[in-house]
Design a protein around this motif. Structure first.
Motif, PDB file in Angstrom:
ATOM      1  N   GLY A 187      39.930  27.484  11.953  1.00 46.50           N
ATOM      2  CA  GLY A 187      40.440  28.851  12.453  1.00 46.50           C
ATOM      3  C   GLY A 187      39.523  29.929  11.651  1.00 46.50           C
ATOM      4  N   VAL A 188      38.263  29.755  10.949  1.00 50.26           N
ATOM      5  CA  VAL A 188      37.583  30.643  10.427  1.00 50.26           C
ATOM      6  C   VAL A 188      36.601  31.150  11.248  1.00 50.26           C
ATOM      7  CG1 VAL A 188      35.933  31.045   8.457  1.00 50.26           C
ATOM      8  CG2 VAL A 188      37.689  29.407   7.904  1.00 50.26           C
ATOM      9  N   PRO A 189      36.297  32.335  11.425  1.00 51.35           N
ATOM     10  CA  PRO A 189      35.312  33.178  12.356  1.00 51.35           C
ATOM     11  C   PRO A 189      33.903  32.435  12.111  1.00 51.35           C
ATOM     12  CG  PRO A 189      36.689  34.603  11.522  1.00 51.35           C
ATOM     13  CD  PRO A 189      37.296  33.442  10.732  1.00 51.35           C
ATOM     14  N   THR A 190      33.142  31.914  13.076  1.00 48.26           N
ATOM     15  CA  THR A 190      31.981  31.239  12.668  1.00 48.26           C
ATOM     16  C   THR A 190      30.859  31.788  13.766  1.00 48.26           C
ATOM     17  OG1 THR A 190      33.385  29.060  12.160  1.00 48.26           O
ATOM     18  CG2 THR A 190      31.130  28.947  13.155  1.00 48.26           C
ATOM     19  N   THR A 191      29.932  31.938  13.290  1.00 47.20           N
ATOM     20  CA  THR A 191      28.749  32.424  13.982  1.00 47.20           C
ATOM     21  C   THR A 191      28.129  31.232  14.051  1.00 47.20           C
ATOM     22  OG1 THR A 191      28.818  34.579  13.130  1.00 47.20           O
ATOM     23  CG2 THR A 191      26.813  34.150  14.426  1.00 47.20           C
ATOM     24  N   VAL A 192      27.527  30.766  15.283  1.00 44.50           N
ATOM     25  CA  VAL A 192      26.694  29.543  15.611  1.00 44.50           C
ATOM     26  C   VAL A 192      25.164  30.143  16.017  1.00 44.50           C
ATOM     27  CG1 VAL A 192      26.424  27.315  16.894  1.00 44.50           C
ATOM     28  CG2 VAL A 192      28.582  28.161  16.249  1.00 44.50           C
ATOM     29  N   LEU A 193      24.378  29.527  15.230  1.00 40.40           N
ATOM     30  CA  LEU A 193      23.055  29.846  15.519  1.00 40.40           C
ATOM     31  C   LEU A 193      22.334  28.806  16.171  1.00 40.40           C
ATOM     32  CD1 LEU A 193      22.078  31.989  12.269  1.00 40.40           C
ATOM     33  CD2 LEU A 193      22.999  32.723  14.490  1.00 40.40           C
ATOM     34  N   ARG A 194      22.087  28.423  17.316  1.00 32.58           N
ATOM     35  CA  ARG A 194      21.503  27.378  18.027  1.00 32.58           C
ATOM     36  C   ARG A 194      19.937  27.526  18.190  1.00 32.58           C
ATOM     37  NH1 ARG A 194      25.473  26.836  23.197  1.00 32.58           N
ATOM     38  NH2 ARG A 194      27.060  25.836  22.071  1.00 32.58           N
ATOM     39  N   CYS A 195      19.075  26.597  17.578  1.00 28.13           N
ATOM     40  CA  CYS A 195      17.612  26.524  17.506  1.00 28.13           C
ATOM     41  C   CYS A 195      17.082  25.327  18.107  1.00 28.13           C
ATOM     42  CB  CYS A 195      17.224  27.014  15.944  1.00 28.13           C
ATOM     43  SG  CYS A 195      17.963  28.200  15.106  1.00 28.13           S
ATOM     44  N   SER A 196      16.202  25.401  18.646  1.00 22.83           N
ATOM     45  CA  SER A 196      15.318  24.190  18.836  1.00 22.83           C
ATOM     46  C   SER A 196      14.490  23.805  17.988  1.00 22.83           C
ATOM     47  CB  SER A 196      14.770  24.119  20.329  1.00 22.83           C
ATOM     48  OG  SER A 196      14.112  25.127  20.413  1.00 22.83           O
ATOM     49  N   TRP A 197      13.084  23.913  18.463  1.00 27.15           N
ATOM     50  CA  TRP A 197      11.834  23.508  17.263  1.00 27.15           C
ATOM     51  C   TRP A 197      11.456  24.714  16.474  1.00 27.15           C
ATOM     52  CZ3 TRP A 197       8.421  19.262  16.959  1.00 27.15           C
ATOM     53  CH2 TRP A 197       8.751  18.188  17.664  1.00 27.15           C
ATOM     54  N   PHE A 198      11.677  24.335  15.233  1.00 26.36           N
ATOM     55  CA  PHE A 198      10.926  25.383  14.176  1.00 26.36           C
ATOM     56  C   PHE A 198       9.536  25.232  14.147  1.00 26.36           C
ATOM     57  CE2 PHE A 198      15.035  23.953  11.897  1.00 26.36           C
ATOM     58  CZ  PHE A 198      15.942  25.255  12.307  1.00 26.36           C
ATOM     59  N   GLN A 199       8.876  26.501  13.897  1.00 23.27           N
ATOM     60  CA  GLN A 199       7.521  26.395  13.933  1.00 23.27           C
ATOM     61  C   GLN A 199       7.082  25.748  12.736  1.00 23.27           C
ATOM     62  OE1 GLN A 199       6.446  30.716  13.942  1.00 23.27           O
ATOM     63  NE2 GLN A 199       7.359  31.057  16.140  1.00 23.27           N
ATOM     64  N   GLN A 200       7.965  25.864  11.565  1.00 22.48           N
ATOM     65  CA  GLN A 200       7.688  25.196  10.258  1.00 22.48           C
ATOM     66  C   GLN A 200       7.470  23.768  10.269  1.00 22.48           C
ATOM     67  OE1 GLN A 200       9.156  28.030  10.740  1.00 22.48           O
ATOM     68  NE2 GLN A 200       8.139  29.483   9.437  1.00 22.48           N
ATOM     69  N   ASN A 201       8.196  23.156  11.385  1.00 27.41           N
ATOM     70  CA  ASN A 201       8.211  21.784  11.634  1.00 27.41           C
ATOM     71  C   ASN A 201       6.517  21.132  11.458  1.00 27.41           C
ATOM     72  OD1 ASN A 201      10.924  21.398  11.733  1.00 27.41           O
ATOM     73  ND2 ASN A 201      10.811  20.903  14.074  1.00 27.41           N
TER      74      ASN A 201
ATOM     75  N   ALA B 129      30.774  34.009  17.348  1.00 27.40           N
ATOM     76  CA  ALA B 129      30.193  33.888  18.558  1.00 27.40           C
ATOM     77  C   ALA B 129      29.024  32.926  18.407  1.00 27.40           C
ATOM     78  CB  ALA B 129      29.557  35.148  18.808  1.00 27.40           C
ATOM     79  N   THR B 130      28.271  32.564  19.405  1.00 26.23           N
ATOM     80  CA  THR B 130      27.232  31.634  19.432  1.00 26.23           C
ATOM     81  C   THR B 130      25.722  32.578  20.061  1.00 26.23           C
ATOM     82  OG1 THR B 130      28.683  29.962  19.967  1.00 26.23           O
ATOM     83  CG2 THR B 130      26.357  29.545  20.465  1.00 26.23           C
ATOM     84  N   TYR B 131      24.798  32.139  19.347  1.00 26.13           N
ATOM     85  CA  TYR B 131      23.565  32.959  19.713  1.00 26.13           C
ATOM     86  C   TYR B 131      22.639  31.791  19.861  1.00 26.13           C
ATOM     87  CZ  TYR B 131      25.573  37.448  18.451  1.00 26.13           C
ATOM     88  OH  TYR B 131      26.533  38.407  18.389  1.00 26.13           O
ATOM     89  N   GLU B 132      21.653  31.775  20.650  1.00 25.19           N
ATOM     90  CA  GLU B 132      20.524  30.878  20.841  1.00 25.19           C
ATOM     91  C   GLU B 132      19.271  31.726  20.537  1.00 25.19           C
ATOM     92  OE1 GLU B 132      19.931  28.752  24.474  1.00 25.19           O
ATOM     93  OE2 GLU B 132      22.071  27.717  24.181  1.00 25.19           O
ATOM     94  N   LEU B 133      18.517  31.211  19.504  1.00 19.68           N
ATOM     95  CA  LEU B 133      17.321  31.590  18.975  1.00 19.68           C
ATOM     96  C   LEU B 133      16.075  30.931  19.468  1.00 19.68           C
ATOM     97  CD1 LEU B 133      18.701  32.113  15.319  1.00 19.68           C
ATOM     98  CD2 LEU B 133      19.267  33.420  17.513  1.00 19.68           C
ATOM     99  N   SER B 134      15.113  31.590  19.692  1.00 18.52           N
ATOM    100  CA  SER B 134      13.704  31.040  19.942  1.00 18.52           C
ATOM    101  C   SER B 134      12.643  31.902  19.751  1.00 18.52           C
ATOM    102  CB  SER B 134      13.817  30.808  21.591  1.00 18.52           C
ATOM    103  OG  SER B 134      13.229  32.000  22.543  1.00 18.52           O
ATOM    104  N   GLY B 135      11.531  31.670  19.715  1.00 16.70           N
ATOM    105  CA  GLY B 135      10.285  32.407  19.820  1.00 16.70           C
ATOM    106  C   GLY B 135      10.136  33.331  20.863  1.00 16.70           C
ATOM    107  N   PRO B 136       9.055  34.197  20.878  1.00 13.02           N
ATOM    108  CA  PRO B 136       8.662  34.927  22.034  1.00 13.02           C
ATOM    109  C   PRO B 136       8.056  34.239  23.355  1.00 13.02           C
ATOM    110  CG  PRO B 136       7.067  34.994  20.599  1.00 13.02           C
ATOM    111  CD  PRO B 136       8.013  34.109  20.101  1.00 13.02           C
ATOM    112  N   GLU B 137       7.643  33.016  23.336  1.00 11.75           N
ATOM    113  CA  GLU B 137       6.933  32.447  24.408  1.00 11.75           C
ATOM    114  C   GLU B 137       6.961  30.947  24.426  1.00 11.75           C
ATOM    115  OE1 GLU B 137       4.008  33.646  21.784  1.00 11.75           O
ATOM    116  OE2 GLU B 137       5.290  32.041  20.673  1.00 11.75           O
ATOM    117  N   LEU B 138       7.031  30.495  25.702  1.00  8.72           N
ATOM    118  CA  LEU B 138       7.052  29.095  25.856  1.00  8.72           C
ATOM    119  C   LEU B 138       5.581  28.270  25.835  1.00  8.72           C
ATOM    120  CD1 LEU B 138       9.332  29.025  29.121  1.00  8.72           C
ATOM    121  CD2 LEU B 138       9.976  28.103  26.922  1.00  8.72           C
ATOM    122  N   LEU B 139       5.366  27.471  25.129  1.00 13.79           N
ATOM    123  CA  LEU B 139       4.393  26.772  24.781  1.00 13.79           C
ATOM    124  C   LEU B 139       4.383  25.310  24.957  1.00 13.79           C
ATOM    125  CD1 LEU B 139       3.200  28.633  21.431  1.00 13.79           C
ATOM    126  CD2 LEU B 139       2.128  28.881  23.868  1.00 13.79           C
ATOM    127  N   THR B 140       3.494  24.556  25.783  1.00 16.37           N
ATOM    128  CA  THR B 140       3.457  23.036  25.649  1.00 16.37           C
ATOM    129  C   THR B 140       3.126  22.678  24.294  1.00 16.37           C
ATOM    130  OG1 THR B 140       1.181  23.141  26.746  1.00 16.37           O
ATOM    131  CG2 THR B 140       3.287  23.233  27.957  1.00 16.37           C
TER     132      THR B 140
END
Length: 268
Positions: free
Chosen positions: A108-122, A170-181
């Motif tokens: 019941g606590v208001p929750t902001t979810v930040l969905r991320c995939s790969w971190f650059q710092q990996n 609310a839920t937010y999806e976070l990404s970088g500015p470009e798609l890279l293989t």
């Protein structure tokens, strides 16, 4: 009131704590170093006591078995201790993580979810630092595009969600500015390091053996490998706009990250 940073000794948690300190806002970390243990629920209440908000970063991964039960219990305990908001670091494209998100919110606590995939710092602060130094990125995945996100941007988004006047449920999806293989990532790293770095798609045992060279035990590397074979199938091959929505600016590029990191000498 104080903001609690669960996972305060981790890569995102330390960045968030640094930002709170720079702003003069009260925050305190909780991790095994402070006596908090995800496997011992008796340690949770003392960490939550006196906090008005909490950032939640679960290790090793929200999609792992048994984690939704932990998140449900934490959500209930947060409500009992009067927390006004939670911010959860989650995984983009991970169906198992969705269960953990819902479980935490069930308290019941208001929750902001930040969905991320790969971190650059990996590539510099986690399991791929050694492979970059060796010049070979060996991953159990095809060369699919990803939108690598900078942990600095993630920390900025988390701090905003933790400190804005009204909680964001609310839920937010976070990404970088470009798609890279990963082959393109290797090219970016090659330019930054001024030496050849290549990407290789390998079988799980090869990936596990490669990480063993950096002291990563098989019991940690194997679940990572199987998680990657699940999510590195193109499901995250699109740009998200959570950074822009939350911070009103463009996310940081992999090229900028690689330049800063190479200059620091971590890949030398």
């Amino acid at each position: 009131m104080t903001t609690l940073i669960l996972g305060g000794a981790g890569r995102s948690g330390t960045r968030i704590l640094d930002r709170f300190a720079a702003s003069g806002l009260p925050a305190r970390p909780a991790s095994r170093r402070t006596g908090f243990d995800w496997e011992d629920r008796e340690t949770w209440a003392s960490a939550l006591r006196g906090a008005s908000a909490a950032y939640v970063c679960f290790t090793p991964d929200l999609a792992f078995p048994g984690t939704p039960d932990k998140m449900a219990a934490l959500g209930v305990l947060a409500a009992q201790h009067g927390l006004e908001r939670l911010v959860l670091l989650s995984g983009r494209g991970e169906e198992g993580a969705r269960l953990s998100e819902a479980a935490l919110r069930s308290g019941g606590v208001p929750t902001t979810v930040l969905r991320c995939s790969w971190f650059q710092q990996n590539f510099s602060e986690h399991f791929l630092a050694g492979p970059v130094r060796r010049g070979r990125l060996r991953l159990p995945a095809p060369d699919v595009p990803e939108a690598f996100v900078d942990l600095g941007d993630v920390a900025d988004a988390a701090v905003l969600a933790l400190t804005r006047p009204d909680p964001l449920d609310a839920t937010y999806e976070l990404s970088g500015p470009e798609l890279l293989t990963f082959a393109q990532v290797a090219e970016v790293l090659t330019d930054a390091c001024a030496r050849r770095i290549v990407f290789e798609s390998v079988a799980v045992p090869t990936f596990v053996d490669d990480l063993a060279a950096d002291g990563v035990p098989a019991e940690d590397a194997t679940p990572l490998a199987h998680l990657f074979t699940d999510i590195l199938d193109g499901r995250n091959a699109s740009l998200a706009h959570g950074i822009q929505a939350l911070l009103g600016r463009q996310p940081s590029s992999l090229k900028a990250y690689a330049g800063r990191t190479a200059a620091s000498g971590v890949w030398s």
